[in-house]
Design a protein around this motif. Structure first.
Motif, PDB file in Angstrom:
ATOM      1  N   PRO A  24     -22.060 -65.151 -51.738  1.00 47.76           N
ATOM      2  CA  PRO A  24     -21.285 -66.434 -52.166  1.00 47.76           C
ATOM      3  C   PRO A  24     -22.120 -66.471 -53.441  1.00 47.76           C
ATOM      4  O   PRO A  24     -23.476 -65.892 -53.807  1.00 47.76           O
ATOM      5  CB  PRO A  24     -21.630 -67.473 -50.831  1.00 47.76           C
ATOM      6  CG  PRO A  24     -22.627 -66.476 -50.303  1.00 47.76           C
ATOM      7  CD  PRO A  24     -22.956 -64.891 -50.122  1.00 47.76           C
ATOM      8  N   ASP A  25     -21.883 -67.407 -53.931  1.00 50.42           N
ATOM      9  CA  ASP A  25     -22.192 -67.798 -54.889  1.00 50.42           C
ATOM     10  C   ASP A  25     -23.259 -69.167 -54.739  1.00 50.42           C
ATOM     11  O   ASP A  25     -22.117 -69.724 -54.041  1.00 50.42           O
ATOM     12  CB  ASP A  25     -21.142 -68.221 -56.462  1.00 50.42           C
ATOM     13  CG  ASP A  25     -20.816 -67.105 -57.158  1.00 50.42           C
ATOM     14  OD1 ASP A  25     -21.453 -65.776 -57.575  1.00 50.42           O
ATOM     15  OD2 ASP A  25     -20.114 -67.445 -57.794  1.00 50.42           O
ATOM     16  N   VAL A  26     -24.350 -68.904 -55.324  1.00 53.80           N
ATOM     17  CA  VAL A  26     -25.248 -70.427 -54.961  1.00 53.80           C
ATOM     18  C   VAL A  26     -25.265 -71.236 -55.716  1.00 53.80           C
ATOM     19  O   VAL A  26     -26.065 -70.399 -57.209  1.00 53.80           O
ATOM     20  CB  VAL A  26     -25.993 -70.109 -53.849  1.00 53.80           C
ATOM     21  CG1 VAL A  26     -27.502 -71.303 -53.166  1.00 53.80           C
ATOM     22  CG2 VAL A  26     -25.950 -68.603 -52.700  1.00 53.80           C
ATOM     23  N   LEU A  27     -25.215 -72.171 -56.011  1.00 56.69           N
ATOM     24  CA  LEU A  27     -25.732 -73.460 -56.752  1.00 56.69           C
ATOM     25  C   LEU A  27     -26.572 -74.799 -55.988  1.00 56.69           C
ATOM     26  O   LEU A  27     -26.083 -75.468 -54.643  1.00 56.69           O
ATOM     27  CB  LEU A  27     -24.452 -74.386 -57.813  1.00 56.69           C
ATOM     28  CG  LEU A  27     -23.474 -73.330 -57.999  1.00 56.69           C
ATOM     29  CD1 LEU A  27     -22.186 -74.198 -58.449  1.00 56.69           C
ATOM     30  CD2 LEU A  27     -23.527 -72.341 -59.062  1.00 56.69           C
ATOM     31  N   ASN A  28     -27.956 -74.532 -56.523  1.00 54.00           N
ATOM     32  CA  ASN A  28     -28.200 -75.967 -56.546  1.00 54.00           C
ATOM     33  C   ASN A  28     -27.724 -77.544 -56.523  1.00 54.00           C
ATOM     34  O   ASN A  28     -26.731 -77.300 -58.202  1.00 54.00           O
ATOM     35  CB  ASN A  28     -30.042 -76.018 -57.353  1.00 54.00           C
ATOM     36  CG  ASN A  28     -31.042 -75.133 -56.755  1.00 54.00           C
ATOM     37  OD1 ASN A  28     -30.477 -74.622 -55.538  1.00 54.00           O
ATOM     38  ND2 ASN A  28     -31.819 -75.121 -57.187  1.00 54.00           N
ATOM     39  N   LEU A  29     -27.196 -78.251 -55.675  1.00 54.45           N
ATOM     40  CA  LEU A  29     -26.938 -80.065 -56.741  1.00 54.45           C
ATOM     41  C   LEU A  29     -27.607 -80.387 -57.929  1.00 54.45           C
ATOM     42  O   LEU A  29     -27.190 -81.206 -57.957  1.00 54.45           O
ATOM     43  CB  LEU A  29     -26.616 -80.282 -55.160  1.00 54.45           C
ATOM     44  CG  LEU A  29     -25.966 -79.713 -53.558  1.00 54.45           C
ATOM     45  CD1 LEU A  29     -25.779 -80.745 -52.884  1.00 54.45           C
ATOM     46  CD2 LEU A  29     -24.854 -79.299 -54.707  1.00 54.45           C
ATOM     47  N   TRP A  30     -28.861 -80.438 -57.179  1.00 50.80           N
ATOM     48  CA  TRP A  30     -29.762 -81.428 -58.724  1.00 50.80           C
ATOM     49  C   TRP A  30     -30.712 -80.263 -58.899  1.00 50.80           C
ATOM     50  O   TRP A  30     -30.815 -79.567 -58.912  1.00 50.80           O
ATOM     51  CB  TRP A  30     -30.463 -82.049 -57.383  1.00 50.80           C
ATOM     52  CG  TRP A  30     -29.549 -83.083 -56.293  1.00 50.80           C
ATOM     53  CD1 TRP A  30     -30.431 -82.657 -55.206  1.00 50.80           C
ATOM     54  CD2 TRP A  30     -28.280 -84.184 -56.445  1.00 50.80           C
ATOM     55  NE1 TRP A  30     -28.987 -83.636 -54.728  1.00 50.80           N
ATOM     56  CE2 TRP A  30     -28.495 -84.633 -55.829  1.00 50.80           C
ATOM     57  CE3 TRP A  30     -29.424 -84.847 -57.696  1.00 50.80           C
ATOM     58  CZ2 TRP A  30     -28.045 -85.544 -55.303  1.00 50.80           C
ATOM     59  CZ3 TRP A  30     -27.872 -85.841 -57.250  1.00 50.80           C
ATOM     60  CH2 TRP A  30     -27.817 -86.262 -56.154  1.00 50.80           C
ATOM     61  N   PRO A  31     -30.675 -80.897 -60.040  1.00 52.93           N
ATOM     62  CA  PRO A  31     -31.422 -80.518 -61.406  1.00 52.93           C
ATOM     63  C   PRO A  31     -32.541 -80.496 -61.146  1.00 52.93           C
ATOM     64  O   PRO A  31     -33.792 -79.922 -61.774  1.00 52.93           O
ATOM     65  CB  PRO A  31     -30.863 -80.686 -62.740  1.00 52.93           C
ATOM     66  CG  PRO A  31     -30.928 -82.260 -61.985  1.00 52.93           C
ATOM     67  CD  PRO A  31     -30.638 -82.233 -61.190  1.00 52.93           C
ATOM     68  N   GLY A  32     -33.224 -81.539 -60.722  1.00 53.14           N
ATOM     69  CA  GLY A  32     -34.908 -80.944 -59.971  1.00 53.14           C
ATOM     70  C   GLY A  32     -34.938 -81.697 -58.757  1.00 53.14           C
ATOM     71  O   GLY A  32     -33.747 -81.744 -57.918  1.00 53.14           O
ATOM     72  N   ILE A  33     -35.842 -82.853 -58.491  1.00 55.11           N
ATOM     73  CA  ILE A  33     -36.389 -83.195 -57.175  1.00 55.11           C
ATOM     74  C   ILE A  33     -35.032 -84.134 -57.078  1.00 55.11           C
ATOM     75  O   ILE A  33     -34.333 -84.915 -57.980  1.00 55.11           O
ATOM     76  CB  ILE A  33     -37.612 -84.138 -57.580  1.00 55.11           C
ATOM     77  CG1 ILE A  33     -38.522 -83.069 -57.465  1.00 55.11           C
ATOM     78  CG2 ILE A  33     -37.722 -85.191 -55.393  1.00 55.11           C
ATOM     79  CD1 ILE A  33     -39.764 -83.435 -57.796  1.00 55.11           C
TER      80      ILE A  33
END
Length: 298
Positions: A24-33
């Motif tokens: 799967p393609d995995v993306l972080n939800l937030w650009p930082g903390i």
């Protein structure tokens, strides 16, 4: 004729297997903390122990210490793709995530019926002891906006993005659908994109009714713009079926579309794993509901 049919069926099966094997393609939800984070947790890990209860004779992944919320995008084969997508919020009591039982296994099923599946890895354990759902709802709201903002890139329709939650994930999904406002201050252009789902499926949700209570929590408020809902629950579930039934009643009062299935027995936490109980046929009911909503048309 029989030979041609068998060859076509075999080719379709092989295509599905190849698709399922893709990472799967995995993306972080937030650009930082993420919002509200103040302390560092131990590394993310599967907390399943050899003595833990098996589900349908198999172990499950109990993912804990999630500090970097992400979405994993699983796509159906092009031949089956309907353009619809569902974000899946696994359960786990806001302590862990039943990541395969109520996440990746659900994604595999959704892909088989032509739906792009997005498994949400939200923060656990819950950060606020008085509102254990709070970080999960923040992550779910953000996930909805993120996926809708990237709909064209992902290959889905921005007005055919649903939300599905199991147990505690069902609470996060319901509140994301029902809350009028974000539970965090917008941080970028992604948060300009609406976070409300176009449809919702809650499978044995909890946390909508106080333990032992017979009324919805005060923060569970229904209005007329609420998306269509689907519910599946067992009568003997320790997370009372009133969580589903009472929300269904309020949706009905508000004139919203909803479908409710309460089975005689089956308990809690079975996911899609088949048992002798009729409750584990709920995916058939949900597929029929999705078809009735026009979401499985290619």
């Amino acid at each position: 004729m029989k030979s041609k049919f068998s060859s076509a069926l075999l080719a379709a099966s092989l295509s599905s297997l190849i698709c399922a094997a893709d990472e799967p393609d995995v993306l972080n939800l937030w650009p930082g903390i993420p919002p509200g984070e103040t302390e560092e947790l131990p590394p993310e890990a599967d907390k399943t122990k050899p003595t833990d209860k098996l589900i349908a004779g198999r172990r499950i992944i109990r993912l804990g210490n999630v500090s970097t919320p992400q979405v994993a995008i699983y796509r159906p084969s092009k031949a089956k793709d309907t353009g619809a997508a569902i974000i899946i919020a696994p359960g786990g009591g806001h302590h862990i995530l039943a990541y395969d039982l109520e996440g990746t296994e659900v994604a595999e099923w959704l892909n088989s019926i032509g739906v792009t599946a997005i498994v949400l890895k939200y923060r656990v354990p819950g950060r606020d002891p008085k509102k254990r759902w709070f970080a999960a709802v923040q992550d779910t709201q953000r996930a909805m906006s993120l996926i809708r903002s990237k709909a064209r890139e992902i290959g889905v329709k921005p007005n055919r993005i649903g939300l599905m939650g199991f147990s505690a994930g069902g609470q996060a999904a319901a509140l994301t659908a029902l809350f009028d406002n974000r539970t965090y201050r917008p941080i970028d252009e992604i948060d300009d994109v609406p976070f409300h789902p176009d449809f919702v499926a809650l499978i044995y949700p909890g946390g909508l009714v106080p333990r032992g209570g017979d009324r919805l929590e005060e923060f569970v408020q229904v209005n007329r713009r609420t998306a269509p809902f689907f519910f599946a629950h067992a009568n003997d579930d320790h997370a009372s079926p009133l969580n589903s039934a009472l929300l269904y009643v309020e949706l009905k009062k508000a004139g919203s579309s909803a479908e409710l299935h309460i089975y005689e027995s089956g308990g809690h936490g079975y996911g899609l794993r088949e048992t002798e109980k009729a409750v584990t046929t709920w995916p058939d009911r949900m597929q029929t509901w999705l078809e009735a909503q026009g979401l499985l048309k290619q």
